[in-house]
Design an enzyme around this catalytic site. Structure first.
Site, PDB file in Angstrom:
ATOM      1  CB  SER A  10      39.155  34.879  41.463  1.00  0.00           C
ATOM      2  OG  SER A  10      38.047  35.679  41.805  1.00  0.00           O
ATOM      3  CG  ASN A  20      39.260  33.597  35.564  1.00  0.00           C
ATOM      4  OD1 ASN A  20      38.194  32.995  35.401  1.00  0.00           O
ATOM      5  ND2 ASN A  20      39.509  34.752  34.997  1.00  0.00           N
ATOM      6  CB  CYS A  62      22.683  36.457  42.182  1.00  0.00           C
ATOM      7  SG  CYS A  62      24.365  36.919  41.789  1.00  0.00           S
TER       8      CYS A  62
END
Ligand code: SAH
Length: 385
Positions: A243, A268, A329
């Site tokens: 994005s 997106n 993550c």
């Protein structure tokens, strides 16, 4: 001197390096960022720590012993961190040299990008002029970089009640360079981009993904093209999605630097994956490497839904025999949570997944066994049938 509760003391005895403020019994007159001796409720010494007056993590241990020469300790820890990388890092001139707690230097991050170093200070103790001078001089002496840049995360400084600071060169003048990992080259600008410039923790996962990638590949959340550029060595056609336009501009420069043609799409990822999946678009390799969805425990459920949706869409698009590389993550999403969420996505899509590799962060981001918070990256390489 800081006195900690029995719970705090037990935590330290188990090898953890943090004590939360709720486990501090007394810290009378301890200055922000001070180096302090730590004792239990019976005054038994537990070691030496760095104190923060702002963080919920009130102390972070730097030694199990008394420390008389803090400068000397800092220098030794930096030397040890460098020596560790010399043993475990291969095929790159970009890697993390100091990873905070995991190198017993809490609040300090140092990354190397070829001849430039990028430094980040996260705690009061590491922010003093005296400490900065020792760190910079030791890094300069040992690694002889062209320049050392300090990156600043204003939010971190605010939370730690540190005065605002501008990013700046602490030494030298060079602000951009080219680094390489696994034979792939990347542009680096000392003061541009996210984190300290690159997601160095994925370096070994790029190489792993490249090993299994084939056919048409989609790198979702591609940033500067870390996965995409590695996949391009094996795939017939690679597309990267992000994005961030500035990130894609660098990705495109990186593709040229490596003589690759990659299609970059600014979008997106959630919308694009939904549209592509519904339109019947197919791929042989898909990489999902979204930003941390769970920034705290409180939004774990929302985060898991996000991961599930992404993986569902990817599985819908993968041809039989395809490869899914899926990452998280978020520390708060445990490896078990993550496997489960991907398994549920597979179940819903009626696909079978084999774990080809169950991976984590690159070795230059060490995981301390006694400090679970140092293990945050999950990367599954899955064969889809
Ligand atoms: N795979 C990258 C790192 C990805 S970091 C690498 O190895 O270098 C996460 C990326 O997701 C960032 O580049 C950010 O710009 C992008 N991003 C965040 N939200 C997004 C969204 N909703 N859609 C697409 N990209 C998004």
């Amino acid at each position: 001197m800081v006195r900690v509760s029995r719970r705090g003391a037990n935590r330290l005895k188990e090898g953890h390096v943090w004590v939360y403020r709720s486990d501090i019994v007394a810290a009378n007159g301890v200055a922000p960022g001070a180096l302090v001796g730590v004792v239990d409720e019976r005054e038994k010494p537990l070691g030496t720590a760095l104190y923060s007056s702002a963080s919920q993590i009130a102390i972070r241990m730097v030694s199990r012993d008394a420390v008389k020469d803090f400068d000397g300790l800092l220098r030794r820890r930096i030397q040890e961190a460098i020596a560790y990388r010399e043993r475990v890092v291969r095929d790159t001139d970009a890697y993390r040299i100091v990873f905070s707690e995991a190198d017993f230097l809490p609040g300090l991050i140092v990354d190397r990008y070829n001849d430039l170093l990028s430094l980040q200070v996260l705690t009061q103790a590491m922010d003093t002029e005296a400490v900065r001078q020792v760190i910079v001089s030791e890094l300069a002496e040992r690694l002889q970089p062209e320049a050392i840049a300090e990156r600043v995360d204003p939010r971190v400084r605010e939370l730690e009640q540190l005065p605002p600071r501008s990013p700046s060169l602490l030494q030298g003048e060079k602000k951009s360079t080219v680094f390489s990992m696994n034979g792939v080259r990347f542009h680096h600008e000392a003061f541009e981009g996210q984190k300290t410039g690159a997601f160095l923790d994925q370096r070994e996962n790029y190489a792993a993904a490249a090993q299994y990638a084939h056919g048409e590949a989609l790198d979702v959340f591609c940033y500067h093209g870390g996965f995409a550029l590695h996949l391009a060595e094996h795939g017939s056609k690679v597309t990267g999605v992000d994005s961030s336009r500035p990130a894609l501009e660098v990705a495109d420069r990186n593709a040229s630097l490596n003589g690759r043609e990659i299609e970059w799409i600014e979008a997106n990822a959630f919308d694009l994956l939904r549209d592509y999946a519904n339109a019947g678009q197919k791929y042989d390799t898909v990489v999902l490497d979204p930003p941390a969805f769970a920034k705290s425990k409180s939004n774990l459920e929302t985060a898991l839904r996000g991961y599930k949706e992404l993986n569902l869409r990817a599985l819908k698009m993968l041809r039989p025999g395809g490869i899914l590389v899926t990452c998280s993550c978020s520390y708060h999403v445990s490896p078990t949570d993550f496997v489960e969420v991907v398994a549920h996505a597979a179940q819903d899509m009626h696909r079978n997944l084999r774990i080809v590799e169950n991976r984590t962060q690159a070795r230059d981001h060490p995981i301390l066994l006694a400090v679970p918070e140092t293990a945050y990256l999950k990367c599954l390489v899955l064969a889809v049938s």
